[in-house]
Scaffold this active site. Structure first.
Site, PDB file in Angstrom:
ATOM      1  N   SER A   1       0.983  -1.155   0.098  1.00  0.00           N
ATOM      2  CA  SER A   1       0.019  -0.154   0.101  1.00  0.00           C
ATOM      3  C   SER A   1       0.872   1.265   0.003  1.00  0.00           C
ATOM      4  O   SER A   1       0.231   2.436  -0.235  1.00  0.00           O
ATOM      5  CB  SER A   1      -0.912  -0.121   1.211  1.00  0.00           C
ATOM      6  OG  SER A   1      -1.673  -1.325   1.147  1.00  0.00           O
TER       7      SER A   1
ATOM      8  N   ASP B 225     -10.234  -6.587   0.112  1.00  0.00           N
ATOM      9  CA  ASP B 225      -9.650  -5.619   1.037  1.00  0.00           C
ATOM     10  C   ASP B 225      -9.073  -6.137   1.997  1.00  0.00           C
ATOM     11  O   ASP B 225      -9.245  -7.125   2.655  1.00  0.00           O
ATOM     12  CB  ASP B 225     -10.636  -4.712   1.276  1.00  0.00           C
ATOM     13  CG  ASP B 225      -9.859  -3.297   1.977  1.00  0.00           C
ATOM     14  OD1 ASP B 225     -10.126  -2.388   0.836  1.00  0.00           O
ATOM     15  OD2 ASP B 225      -9.543  -3.159   2.868  1.00  0.00           O
TER      16      ASP B 225
ATOM     17  N   HIS C 288     -14.489  -0.638   4.064  1.00  0.00           N
ATOM     18  CA  HIS C 288     -14.304   0.684   4.717  1.00  0.00           C
ATOM     19  C   HIS C 288     -15.681   1.625   4.382  1.00  0.00           C
ATOM     20  O   HIS C 288     -15.665   2.624   4.820  1.00  0.00           O
ATOM     21  CB  HIS C 288     -13.190   1.427   4.067  1.00  0.00           C
ATOM     22  CG  HIS C 288     -11.825   0.630   4.186  1.00  0.00           C
ATOM     23  ND1 HIS C 288     -11.022   1.005   5.478  1.00  0.00           N
ATOM     24  CD2 HIS C 288     -11.152  -0.195   3.714  1.00  0.00           C
ATOM     25  CE1 HIS C 288      -9.925   0.043   5.408  1.00  0.00           C
ATOM     26  NE2 HIS C 288     -10.087  -0.521   4.397  1.00  0.00           N
TER      27      HIS C 288
END
Lengths: 379, 595
Positions: free
Chosen positions: B335, B374, B380
């Site tokens: 990330s 995810d 999220h």
């Protein structure tokens, strides 16, 4: 200065001289010869002190040897030549027996059997250095000169037997010098020059044969002489370093104990066979010429004594001893300067070592005896 | 006398003898003349040649090695120094019984039994007067122990030598590197003349890269030696008047690193017991503040020499302590590349600041059932670009990845310095890998493998797949972000100092080509999102993110400035001018565990 002082000046100079002369005469010593030998011996001690790197122990040992050798010379000088001549065959036979004993039961030192220990340790080959020319002179003493072919053949045997025995030890250098001392006797006795030349020509195929019989190391020495640079760290090392030492000395030398070649151990065997190079480095050309001049003086005096001698034995022996001494000097200096192969012959009276010095001085004792005991008329 | 003896003519015999003496004398004179001619040739005509040869014989040039430069951290704390240490030496020619001596030394514990054959061999190969080193560094106890026994060991002695010492060895091992004994390979690479007399050379890290600065210049002195090369004591012979001048060695330069030992310690402790790497870089100039690779090793062992078994143990360790993960390790960046991709997306119009996406925990390509998950299984929720960065939402990036396209990703990431060497002053950097269609065409043999698949773009958007980067590259990329695209070459050496004159030379920051974007406001958006990374309760800074390949964390300017104001005055002012630049950026790459 008053004119009347002159006689006293002469007196003062002559009186102690005559005392020395009387003393020399009393002990059958020859003044010029003794003087020459002492100068060479002293020069030798000076050079040796530097060559052994100021090692006082070694230097004092050499002083003692020189002293002992002078005493031997003094003793030998007392023996009349007639007496020596009568003892000669026995001395020669004793020498032969001892040489055989060396080969049978000698001590091995440095890869060769040269030493014999009968109460004192010594090399019988040293006896032969004097016994062989004495024997040849003894043989010719009562014969007509120039020697006949048959005489020469007998002497050849007398020379060859000890030479071969010594060469078997093996000590080729000494063997050749002893043979040389015998040959010089017959040459001085008047051996035909034509015959000598003939033998020289005949020696060419002989040399080829000798080459075939040589040990590898001996061949190497000859080859290295021809081209020392071919093996700079091996066999040629000695010659190269010795040439550098002498050459770098120049005319005046680097000064006593300042020879870098000698002091820094580049020069091998600098206290024995190569001591002449030390002298050349530290005292220069002038130094070595002085030494050579002294040698020449001693040889000249010896030949003068030989000419003055009154009988055949004395004459031949004195001539042979003098010329052999010259051969020593020549072979050593020629070797150190790279003119002849390295044969391991010390510089007489200068190199470190005792036995050969005693023999040399005994030889000079004989010369003095011959000179002092000579009769006015040939008998 | 016999009556029958032939009559001898004494006068003719005398004449014959005299003639022969004269003949011999002439021959003798000729022979003596030869010798004298030879002497004249040697001593007069060739004198200069031989004088030169004899000079060369006795004087030998001996190299005097220079003292290696010291290495300090940015505040003058010593990282590498030269300490006198006692080593145990043996001179073969002075040892009466070599075997017995070595056995007894082994019994004292000064040498190992296994080394005895090696020392035996060494003593037979070299000159007998040349000392052999038995042990490089003795402890105080061993020195005392041997000192008592010394009379029993003729020919064995303690010799003081300068040995490279790293006081905080393990802490800085991968940045500073170490020196080791010169190998034959080193000798081929280095100038032999310059290294005559030197025993060690830099092998890794700063020690290796700055070898030229650190080593100094060799000096020489002339020593009088004998034919065997044995040096003679100066006082025995006075040949000094003719010796050429000696030249003192020039000590090596002292290095001041940008490294901060305290930051380094903090980073190292954070990694304690784990495999990983930390790189902290000052974004304003590229100075490396910390460079840690864990686990580490003791570089002192290399400087003093270790046994083959010790070295093999170190090299065979499955944690690979010798491997410099910070510089050489290339790992999936994960990330950490999201902010850069976000910038790319804004620039190419793949997204905008108001676009919102609902994250349900996974993403599937249209017409496909394959789920790209995810890191947060529950998702999220509704996120915009700011939230996607702050919370590191994968689904958002999955979605925009197709619009960015792999080739745009490649171009922008390359501008940030990924996929190429950063130019750090430590050798052996990994290049990493930023994939593109072009790359895939060239990298694969089979035609079927050369095609770029859409799914590969999707995983590339969260730094997975083919993508590889070193911790150093990522640190520098984050610094570039903080500097709004201004890039600097990362470096460890901040200054070097001539130890004789004390003159210091500062290393100027070396700018690299900036990241080119059209809209400068996009920097603000990304930086603002990054500021929220650490505060976000659901973001990668939170505990829930563990298990993820990478964490990009950032200290806020205000916090770091507060800390630094007490320790580093110079930087405080820096910080004031670039008010919101990021002070230090730490990348803890937990993926390294799988390395």
């Amino acid at each position: 200065m008053l004119f009347s002082d002159t006689p006293r000046l002469f007196e003062r100079n002559t009186r102690p001289m005559s005392a020395v002369a009387r003393l020399l005469k009393r002990f059958y010593l020859d003044g010029p010869l003794l003087g020459g030998l002492l100068v060479i011996g002293a020069l030798g001690l000076v050079v040796l002190y530097s060559a052994v790197s100021q090692n006082m122990d070694l230097w004092l040992q050499q002083c003692v040897r020189l002293f002992v050798a002078l005493v031997v010379m003094l003793v030998v000088a007392q023996l009349p030549p007639d007496l020596m001549r009568r003892w000669t065959p026995w001395g020669y036979l004793l020498g032969l027996v001892l040489l055989v004993m060396v080969l049978a039961a000698g001590e091995v030192g440095q890869g060769a059997q040269r030493w014999l220990d009968i109460g004192i340790r010594f090399q019988p080959s040293e006896i032969m250095k004097l016994a062989v020319p004495m024997m040849a002179a003894w043989y010719l003493h009562e014969r007509q000169l120039p020697p006949k072919i048959s005489d020469l053949l007998v002497i050849a045997v007398l020379i060859v037997v000890p030479t071969v025995l010594i060469a078997r030890q093996p000590d080729l250098g000494t063997a050749l010098l002893i043979a040389m001392a015998g040959v010089l006797v017959v040459v001085l006795a008047g051996m035909s020059i034509r015959l000598m030349l003939g033998l020289c020509v005949a020696s060419v195929p002989g040399a080829y044969l000798l080459w075939q019989f040589m040990q590898d190391y001996q061949r190497q020495r000859v080859l290295t002489l021809l081209d020392p640079d071919s093996d700079p760290l091996g066999a040629g090392y000695n010659i190269i370093q010795s040439k550098i030492a002498i050459g770098s000395g120049g005319l005046f030398g680097k000064g006593w104990t300042n020879g870098s070649q000698a002091q820094l151990e580049f020069l091998p065997e600098r206290d024995t066979d190569f001591i002449f190079a030390v002298m050349g480095e530290e005292f220069g050309l002038l130094g070595v010429l002085s030494l050579l001049g002294m040698y020449l003086f001693v040889v000249g005096r010896g030949l003068y004594i030989a000419i003055q001698a009154r009988d055949t034995f004395s004459r031949l022996l004195a001539g042979s001893i003098s010329l052999t001494f010259f051969v020593y000097v020549f072979v050593n200096t020629a070797m150190v300067t790279g003119l002849v192969p390295v044969v391991g012959i010390p510089l007489p009276l200068v190199s470190y070592g005792g036995t050969s010095m005693v023999t040399l001085m005994a030889g000079f004792g004989i010369l003095m005896s011959i000179h002092r005991h000579r009769k006015l008329l040939p008998h | 006398m016999s009556l029958f003896a032939p009559i001898k003519d004494h006068h003719s015999e005398q004449r014959l003898f005299v003639s022969r003496v004269i003949l011999s004398s002439v021959i003798s004179f000729v022979l003596l003349g030869l010798v004298i001619a030879r002497l004249v040739q040697l001593q007069i005509f060739d004198h200069e040649l031989f004088a030169e040869k004899s000079q060369g014989n006795r004087v030998r040039i001996e190299a005097v090695p220079p003292t290696r430069g010291l290495i300090f951290d940015r505040r003058g704390k010593v990282l590498a120094e030269n300490l006198p240490a006692y080593q145990l030496e043996l001179i073969p020619e002075q040892v009466p019984d070599l075997d017995d001596t070595l056995q007894r030394l082994a019994r004292l514990g000064l040498i190992r039994d296994e080394d005895i054959p090696r020392f035996n061999g060494l003593s037979q190969t070299g000159p007998r007067f040349k000392p052999i080193t038995l042990r490089f560094r003795l402890t105080e106890d061993e020195i005392a122990n041997f000192a008592i026994q010394r009379p029993r060991f003729p020919g064995v002695d303690l010799q003081p030598r300068l040995v490279r010492q790293y006081p905080d060895g393990e802490l800085v091992a991968h940045a500073v590197g170490y020196v080791g004994a010169l190998s034959t390979a080193d000798l081929e690479r280095l100038d032999r003349a310059a290294y005559a007399g030197t025993s060690h050379t830099g092998k890794t890290g700063v020690e290796h890269f700055n070898e030229d600065l650190l080593h100094g210049e060799v000096g020489f002195r002339q020593v009088v030696t004998n034919a065997l090369g044995r040096q003679l004591p100066a006082e025995t012979r006075d040949f000094s008047e003719s010796l050429p001048e000696s030249e003192a060695p020039q000590p090596g330069h002292n290095l001041y690193l940008s490294l901060d030992l305290d930051v380094q310690r903090v980073a190292s402790e954070a990694l304690a017991g784990r495999r990983g790497a930390v790189v902290a870089v000052d974004p304003t100039n590229g100075e490396i503040l910390a460079l840690v690779s864990s686990p580490s090793f003791d570089p002192n062992a290399f400087a003093t020499g270790m046994s083959p078994s010790e070295f093999n143990a170190l090299q065979g360790d499955e944690d690979r302590p010798l491997f410099n993960r910070a510089v050489r390790g290339s790992y999936p960046p994960g990330s950490t590349i999201k902010p850069m991709l976000a910038l790319a997306a804004l620039e190419v119009g793949a997204t905008n600041l108001t676009r919102r996406t609902v994250c349900i925990g996974y993403y599937s390509l249209p017409g496909s059932t394959h789920r790209y998950r995810d890191w947060r299984p529950e998702g999220h929720g509704e996120v915009d670009l700011h939230d996607a960065i702050a919370q590191s939402c994968d689904v958002y990036f999955y979605e925009i990845s197709r619009d960015i396209g792999i080739d745009n990703m490649h171009d922008y990431l390359l501008q940030f310095g990924l996929g190429r060497n950063t130019g750090l002053d430590v050798d052996g950097e990994s290049v990493g890998l930023v994939p593109s269609r072009e790359w895939k065409r060239r990298a694969f043999r089979e035609r079927a493998d050369q095609v770029w698949f859409p799914g590969e773009t999707i995983i590339a958007s969260i730094g997975q797949g083919y993508m590889l980067a070193t911790p150093l590259q990522l640190a520098n990329a984050a610094a570039t972000l903080a500097m709004r695209g201004k890039r600097f070459k990362p470096h460890l050496v901040a200054a070097f100092e001539d130890p004789l004159s004390g003159k210091r030379t500062l290393m100027a920051p070396e700018p690299l080509p900036s990241v080119q974007i059209d809209n400068e406001f996009h920097w603000d958006s990304i930086i603002a999102a990054m500021n929220d990374v650490l505060q976000s309760e659901t973001g990668p800074g939170s505990a829930g993110h563990t298990g993820w390949p990478a964490i990009a964390a950032r200290r806020r300017c205000s916090r770091s400035a507060r800390r630094k104001s007490t320790t580093r005055r110079k930087w405080t002012s820096d910080c004031a001018t670039t008010r919101c630049s990021l002070r230090s950026r730490r990348w803890t790459n937990r993926a390294l565990r799988s390395a």
